[in-house]
Motif scaffolding. Structure first.
Motif, PDB file in Angstrom:
ATOM      1  N   LEU A  75       1.006  -1.610   0.323  1.00  0.00           N
ATOM      2  CA  LEU A  75      -0.059  -0.154   0.191  1.00  0.00           C
ATOM      3  C   LEU A  75       0.687   1.477   0.304  1.00  0.00           C
ATOM      4  N   GLY A  76       2.053   0.847  -0.004  1.00  0.00           N
ATOM      5  CA  GLY A  76       3.035   2.131   0.336  1.00  0.00           C
ATOM      6  C   GLY A  76       2.643   3.117   1.325  1.00  0.00           C
ATOM      7  N   LEU A  77       2.468   2.871   3.014  1.00  0.00           N
ATOM      8  CA  LEU A  77       2.051   3.948   4.544  1.00  0.00           C
ATOM      9  C   LEU A  77       3.454   4.035   4.434  1.00  0.00           C
ATOM     10  N   PRO A  78       4.074   4.870   4.855  1.00  0.00           N
ATOM     11  CA  PRO A  78       4.637   5.718   6.399  1.00  0.00           C
ATOM     12  C   PRO A  78       5.351   4.144   7.073  1.00  0.00           C
ATOM     13  N   TYR A  82       9.475   0.193   8.829  1.00  0.00           N
ATOM     14  CA  TYR A  82       9.618  -0.706   9.658  1.00  0.00           C
ATOM     15  C   TYR A  82       9.678  -2.373   8.904  1.00  0.00           C
ATOM     16  N   TYR A  83       8.588  -2.177   8.103  1.00  0.00           N
ATOM     17  CA  TYR A  83       8.615  -4.347   7.859  1.00  0.00           C
ATOM     18  C   TYR A  83       9.319  -4.404   6.983  1.00  0.00           C
ATOM     19  N   ILE A  84      10.394  -3.227   6.204  1.00  0.00           N
ATOM     20  CA  ILE A  84      11.413  -3.781   5.190  1.00  0.00           C
ATOM     21  C   ILE A  84      11.916  -4.130   5.204  1.00  0.00           C
ATOM     22  N   TYR A 187       9.918   0.409  -5.000  1.00  0.00           N
ATOM     23  CA  TYR A 187      10.692   1.154  -3.189  1.00  0.00           C
ATOM     24  C   TYR A 187      11.040  -0.483  -2.508  1.00  0.00           C
ATOM     25  N   PHE A 188       9.981  -1.530  -2.316  1.00  0.00           N
ATOM     26  CA  PHE A 188      10.543  -2.636  -2.056  1.00  0.00           C
ATOM     27  C   PHE A 188      11.796  -3.108  -1.948  1.00  0.00           C
TER      28      PHE A 188
END
Length: 359
Positions: A75-78, A82-84, A187-188
């Motif tokens: 979703l591209g959330l802020p 953290y999860y990456i 991004y990921f």
């Protein structure tokens, strides 16, 4: 090629490791820590536990399927950073255990989708089936309520503990376009591929299954063009593919052998299975045998042979045969038959090549 077989873990898979070991040519299991929620860091002791279980039967754990990607990343959330970061920590621990390939997907909300998990075939076996019109215009919120009443519906993403989150997720994805999803995937990858390269672990994205939008959700890994775009997002050998003949083959316009030739140097892991497609878009999973479906499995294996594929491969979903009670698509018997069919083709290709060279 390096033959493997998916295994869901002790207490979670009716197929024991000593049965997998008896299938000729199988050298490793494809595994995961299925109880760890997406986004959480995997504990090293749990990883090593699976490694010890496999190695006690002479099998390796070099392929993980999957380290799931948290929805906030898609979703591209802020919160995605953290999860990456947790994903990268998991990569580092998997490297300690000798893992070489991570299979993952970027499908919003759900993994593979079917409308019937046990569709009866003419010979009395059952198989996974998708009736395209049945999900074309379905209301996702109504679907969640229906699934909540039927706990036997056990496809990935439909787990009972996730049902309360599904309505919220559908709402969040309403404003997400395919281009948004591409941007979030890039991004990921830009963060993760660096870590994968440092730890000598190759990332192989799995195509969307089926390769078109379901429930109004965006899907982007659907054909040759999208696979090429994925590889160009981060043009590095560690950014690669899990090429699934069944997922992509549900769309008759996808030429699987052509894709294998095109992307041979970036295919880190292969799923081989057959599907029978119908003119209305429905499809059912068949035996691996070419004549039973719509995909020329011989040509698929020939393409891997011609490109000197030495990566990991496994039979994918199988039918449910001989009265076996099993996880949908993951019985022992039909997948074992599938492995021997693939080996039979491979052995024939090797013998024909030897004859051509000697003559």
């Amino acid at each position: 090629m390096r033959m493997t077989m998916r295994w869901f873990g002790e207490g979670n898979d009716h197929v024991p490791l000593h049965h997998i070991k008896q299938i000729p040519g199988v050298e490793g299991i494809v595994w995961s820590l299925h109880d760890i929620p997406a986004g959480e860091e995997w504990p090293l002791d749990r990883i090593l536990e699976v490694k010890n279980q496999a190695e006690s039967h002479g099998l390796h754990i070099e392929v993980v399927e999957s380290v799931n990607v948290h929805e906030d990343i898609k979703l591209g959330l802020p919160s995605r950073d953290y999860y990456i970061n947790n994903y990268i920590k998991t990569i580092e621990k998997l490297a300690e255990a000798g893992v070489k390939v991570i299979c993952y997907n970027f499908m919003p909300v759900f993994d593979w989708t079917r409308t019937n998990l046990y569709k009866e075939m003419a010979d009395g076996s059952t198989a996974l089936f998708l009736e395209k019109d049945k999900i074309r215009d379905i209301d996702p919120n109504q679907l969640v309520q229906t699934i909540a009443k039927d706990s036997s519906y056990t496809m990935p993403g439909w787990e009972p503990e996730r049902l309360e989150q599904l309505t919220t997720l559908f709402e969040k994805y309403k404003e997400v376009t395919e281009e948004d999803l591409w941007s979030n995937l890039q991004y990921f990858l830009e963060k993760v591929i660096t870590a994968a390269k440092e730890n000598d672990i190759k990332m192989g994205i799995h195509p969307d299954d089926p390769p078109w939008s379901v429930f109004g959700l965006p899907r982007i890994m659907t054909n040759k063009k999208s696979l090429q775009r994925l590889l160009n997002l981060v043009d590095d050998p560690y950014n690669g593919l899990t090429l699934c003949s069944g997922s992509l083959g549900a769309d008759p316009y996808n030429d699987i052998p052509e894709m294998i030739h095109e992307f041979s140097d970036r295919i880190h892991y292969a799923h081989v299975r057959n599907v029978k497609t119908y003119e209305n878009g429905d499809f059912i999973e068949t035996s691996h045998r070419t004549k039973d479906g719509s995909i020329d499995i011989y040509k698929v294996m020939e393409a891997y042979y011609d490109t000197e594929f030495n990566g990991y491969i496994r039979p994918d979903h199988g039918r449910h045969i001989w009265g076996e009670q099993c996880r949908p698509g993951y019985g022992l018997y039909d997948r074992g038959l599938g492995i021997m069919y693939l080996w039979g083709i491979w052995d024939t290709l090797e013998r024909n090549f030897t004859r051509q060279v000697s003559s």
